[in-house]
Design a protein around this motif. Structure first.
Motif, PDB file in Angstrom:
ATOM      1  N   UNK A 289      45.103  40.985  43.748  1.00  0.00           N
ATOM      2  CA  UNK A 289      45.017  39.643  44.610  1.00  0.00           C
ATOM      3  C   UNK A 289      44.572  40.109  46.135  1.00  0.00           C
ATOM      4  N   UNK A 290      45.074  41.030  46.437  1.00  0.00           N
ATOM      5  CA  UNK A 290      44.802  41.629  47.813  1.00  0.00           C
ATOM      6  C   UNK A 290      43.725  42.537  47.919  1.00  0.00           C
ATOM      7  N   UNK A 291      43.260  43.440  46.996  1.00  0.00           N
ATOM      8  CA  UNK A 291      42.085  44.110  47.127  1.00  0.00           C
ATOM      9  C   UNK A 291      40.888  43.405  46.820  1.00  0.00           C
ATOM     10  N   UNK A 292      40.904  42.284  45.908  1.00  0.00           N
ATOM     11  CA  UNK A 292      39.814  41.467  45.677  1.00  0.00           C
ATOM     12  C   UNK A 292      39.876  40.448  46.511  1.00  0.00           C
ATOM     13  N   UNK A 293      40.701  40.210  47.898  1.00  0.00           N
ATOM     14  CA  UNK A 293      40.773  39.429  48.678  1.00  0.00           C
ATOM     15  C   UNK A 293      40.825  37.942  48.344  1.00  0.00           C
ATOM     16  N   UNK A 294      41.571  37.972  46.986  1.00  0.00           N
ATOM     17  CA  UNK A 294      41.946  36.487  46.682  1.00  0.00           C
ATOM     18  C   UNK A 294      42.846  35.782  47.318  1.00  0.00           C
ATOM     19  N   UNK A 295      43.849  36.453  47.612  1.00  0.00           N
ATOM     20  CA  UNK A 295      44.981  35.742  48.460  1.00  0.00           C
ATOM     21  C   UNK A 295      45.933  35.198  47.698  1.00  0.00           C
ATOM     22  N   UNK A 296      46.104  35.126  46.372  1.00  0.00           N
ATOM     23  CA  UNK A 296      47.046  34.373  45.372  1.00  0.00           C
ATOM     24  C   UNK A 296      48.707  35.528  45.826  1.00  0.00           C
ATOM     25  N   UNK A 297      49.490  34.690  45.437  1.00  0.00           N
ATOM     26  CA  UNK A 297      50.787  35.487  45.449  1.00  0.00           C
ATOM     27  C   UNK A 297      51.855  34.910  44.354  1.00  0.00           C
ATOM     28  N   UNK A 298      52.320  35.798  43.560  1.00  0.00           N
ATOM     29  CA  UNK A 298      53.339  35.547  42.551  1.00  0.00           C
ATOM     30  C   UNK A 298      54.756  35.536  43.346  1.00  0.00           C
ATOM     31  N   UNK A 299      54.965  36.526  44.315  1.00  0.00           N
ATOM     32  CA  UNK A 299      56.122  36.668  44.837  1.00  0.00           C
ATOM     33  C   UNK A 299      55.715  37.116  46.421  1.00  0.00           C
ATOM     34  N   UNK A 309      54.917  47.064  52.414  1.00  0.00           N
ATOM     35  CA  UNK A 309      54.084  46.308  53.583  1.00  0.00           C
ATOM     36  C   UNK A 309      53.045  47.062  53.674  1.00  0.00           C
ATOM     37  N   UNK A 310      53.297  48.523  54.214  1.00  0.00           N
ATOM     38  CA  UNK A 310      52.352  49.274  54.769  1.00  0.00           C
ATOM     39  C   UNK A 310      51.210  49.467  53.731  1.00  0.00           C
ATOM     40  N   UNK A 311      51.303  49.601  52.262  1.00  0.00           N
ATOM     41  CA  UNK A 311      50.162  49.978  51.683  1.00  0.00           C
ATOM     42  C   UNK A 311      49.667  48.551  51.288  1.00  0.00           C
ATOM     43  N   UNK A 312      50.197  47.198  51.126  1.00  0.00           N
ATOM     44  CA  UNK A 312      49.264  46.047  51.204  1.00  0.00           C
ATOM     45  C   UNK A 312      48.480  45.778  52.434  1.00  0.00           C
ATOM     46  N   UNK A 313      49.056  46.282  53.552  1.00  0.00           N
ATOM     47  CA  UNK A 313      48.043  46.094  54.759  1.00  0.00           C
ATOM     48  C   UNK A 313      46.866  46.920  54.736  1.00  0.00           C
ATOM     49  N   UNK A 314      46.971  48.004  54.205  1.00  0.00           N
ATOM     50  CA  UNK A 314      46.083  49.146  54.163  1.00  0.00           C
ATOM     51  C   UNK A 314      44.680  48.570  53.027  1.00  0.00           C
ATOM     52  N   UNK A 315      45.456  48.140  51.895  1.00  0.00           N
ATOM     53  CA  UNK A 315      44.571  47.663  51.066  1.00  0.00           C
ATOM     54  C   UNK A 315      43.838  46.323  51.627  1.00  0.00           C
ATOM     55  N   UNK A 413      46.308  35.737  53.566  1.00  0.00           N
ATOM     56  CA  UNK A 413      47.750  35.818  53.962  1.00  0.00           C
ATOM     57  C   UNK A 413      47.739  37.002  54.778  1.00  0.00           C
ATOM     58  N   UNK A 414      48.749  36.853  55.894  1.00  0.00           N
ATOM     59  CA  UNK A 414      48.512  38.089  56.848  1.00  0.00           C
ATOM     60  C   UNK A 414      50.168  38.620  56.489  1.00  0.00           C
ATOM     61  N   UNK A 415      50.863  39.058  57.606  1.00  0.00           N
ATOM     62  CA  UNK A 415      52.070  39.705  57.742  1.00  0.00           C
ATOM     63  C   UNK A 415      52.838  38.781  58.557  1.00  0.00           C
TER      64      UNK A 415
END
Length: 461
Positions: A289-299, A309-315, A413-415
């Motif tokens: 969801x994040x790397x394709x810039x979709x932005x869905x979240x399952x949790x 958090x750091x890894x998702x922000x880099x992705x 989504x951001x952080x």
């Protein structure tokens, strides 16, 4: 606009039919005025006209998309409506709305349609206009129709038809798959629109968290398809063989996704003692969801620990493939950067050596490398300026920085507590929403397409 109006009248019987009809009428009137004003204009477009046409079209569509949101029975303010519309048409997925499950179905359908149309526009722009404008190395993916010469028009029309057919086909398959996996027909159609376009708008505040593992895996598959170059699908339709699907960018993209999923799955199993399949499902879904810039979240993945958090922000910055509906900096720019870095190392060891960079078996010319470097510089400059502007109006640094990043990369989504995966952009001040709206369009149009309009050289000719 007539589609949700018809849905409101015939199926959902909600009161939003009139606002959609009014919005459609205003749009039709504007279209007629533009046709009458410019009916004698030549079809031959110069690069300067294309820059202006591309940027102004996306901005105009964003304002028109906001009309139903301002005219509905529970109207949004101008700032909120434009923000929601821009987020939809740029397939970003950031939202100022809450209580989605209580909104009239026609408004939910309109949000999904905005993202679906925006995704189609992104692909069309990526395979036709951007290579012609030489934006950030996009000429690597130039098609026969990118020269805009008169003889290319039949090929351009053929490309447009094939592109629309492949987009419709994948969307239909996605909707049917969602329905078979357990969604009702309304949710299946809406989520198909926003999955294939990698937009991320949902019909419930819980996003995809209310669905079971089967639906999440269906979503992973179609988000990955949305993040792949649609030129590959076109080539496959013309020549159905697996050789036509071979692409260096796709291989790199899938390897990165697989590596990140493996790392985060192992982390969740070790730190949270989560069962393997559950950990694999949530990491695969949220990483995709994040790397394709979709932005869905399952949790809420910000609860997985600081490393996550750091890894998702880099992705967030990576994005999908060029020629896809995904945003971000695109995989090929990172691949070109690594190739360029390796080339510089070789030149340090062998100063007199002559080396060439190849991509997908083709020689990469210096001007493509330079344009990719220029794009990267402009991206981080835009990120810095947007962050400073947001902090200047009183928004905290984490919200400002991640908000600027998610707008420019069109993730959603951001952080932080405000705009994180469980939050909303509604609490931000109106000026902040206008800044982020401009940043979303800037990121969607590959930055240089818009920034060149602010150059005196452009207006001097």
């Amino acid at each position: 606009m007539l589609i949700p109006a018809g849905y409101a009248f015939f199926i959902s019987h909600d009161p939003e039919m009139i606002p959609f009809l009014l919005s459609a009428g205003l749009s039709i009137m504007l279209g007629i005025v533009l046709i009458l004003l410019f009916r004698s204009s030549s079809f031959t477009l110069t690069s300067r006209q294309l820059y202006l046409l591309t940027s102004s079209s996306w901005m105009l569509l964003s304002f028109l998309g906001a009309l139903p949101l301002m005219l509905c029975h529970h109207p949004l303010s101008l700032s909120d409506a434009v923000f929601e519309s821009v987020s939809g048409i740029t397939t970003t997925g950031s939202t100022v709305l809450s209580g989605l499950q209580d909104l009239p179905p026609s408004l939910l359908l309109w949000r999904s349609l905005l993202q679906w149309v925006g995704g189609l526009g992104v692909i069309g722009m990526a395979v036709t206009i951007l290579p012609f404008l030489r934006i950030g190395g996009m000429r690597l993916f130039q098609t026969e129709s990118s020269d805009w010469a008169e003889k290319s028009l039949p090929r351009f029309h053929e490309l447009a038809r094939t592109l629309l057919f492949s987009y419709l086909l994948i969307t239909t398959l996605c909707a049917v798959s969602y329905w078979i996996a357990g969604m009702n027909s309304f949710d299946a159609i809406n989520h198909a629109f926003t999955t294939v376009s990698t937009g991320g708008y949902a019909t419930d505040d819980r996003s995809m968290g209310r669905f079971g593992p089967m639906i999440l895996w269906v979503s992973v598959f179609f988000m990955l398809l949305g993040g792949l170059p649609f030129t590959l699908f076109i080539r496959f339709l013309v020549n159905p063989s697996f050789k036509s699907l071979s692409d260096q960018q796709v291989k790199g993209f899938l390897m990165i996704v697989a590596g990140l999923v493996a790392i985060l799955t192992a982390q969740l199993m070790i730190t949270d003692t989560m069962p393997f399949f559950e950990a694999l499902t949530h990491t695969a879904f949220n990483v995709t969801s994040v790397i394709t810039t979709t932005g869905y979240a399952s949790s809420d993945y910000t609860l997985w620990g600081e490393f996550s958090i750091a890894l998702f922000f880099i992705v967030t910055f990576i994005g999908g493939c060029s020629g896809s509906t995904a945003g971000g900096m695109k995989i090929f720019r990172f691949q070109l950067s690594f190739s360029f870095l390796g080339d510089q190392f070789r030149k340090l060891v062998h100063p007199r050596g002559v080396f060439a960079i190849h991509y997908n078996g083709k020689l990469v010319h210096d001007d493509i490398i330079f344009s990719a470097v220029a794009f990267s510089f402009m991206f981080f400059l835009a990120l810095a300026i947007t962050t400073l502007l947001l902090t200047a109006i009183g928004i905290d640094f984490v919200t400002s920085f991640t908000g600027a990043a998610t707008a420019l990369t069109n993730v959603g989504p951001g952080l932080g507590d405000i705009i994180g995966p469980a939050g909303s952009f509604e609490p931000l001040p109106d000026l902040g929403k206008w800044i982020l709206s401009f940043a979303m369009i800037l990121g969607r149009l590959e930055l240089l397409t818009v920034i060149v309009l602010f150059s005196p050289v452009f207006w001097k000719g």
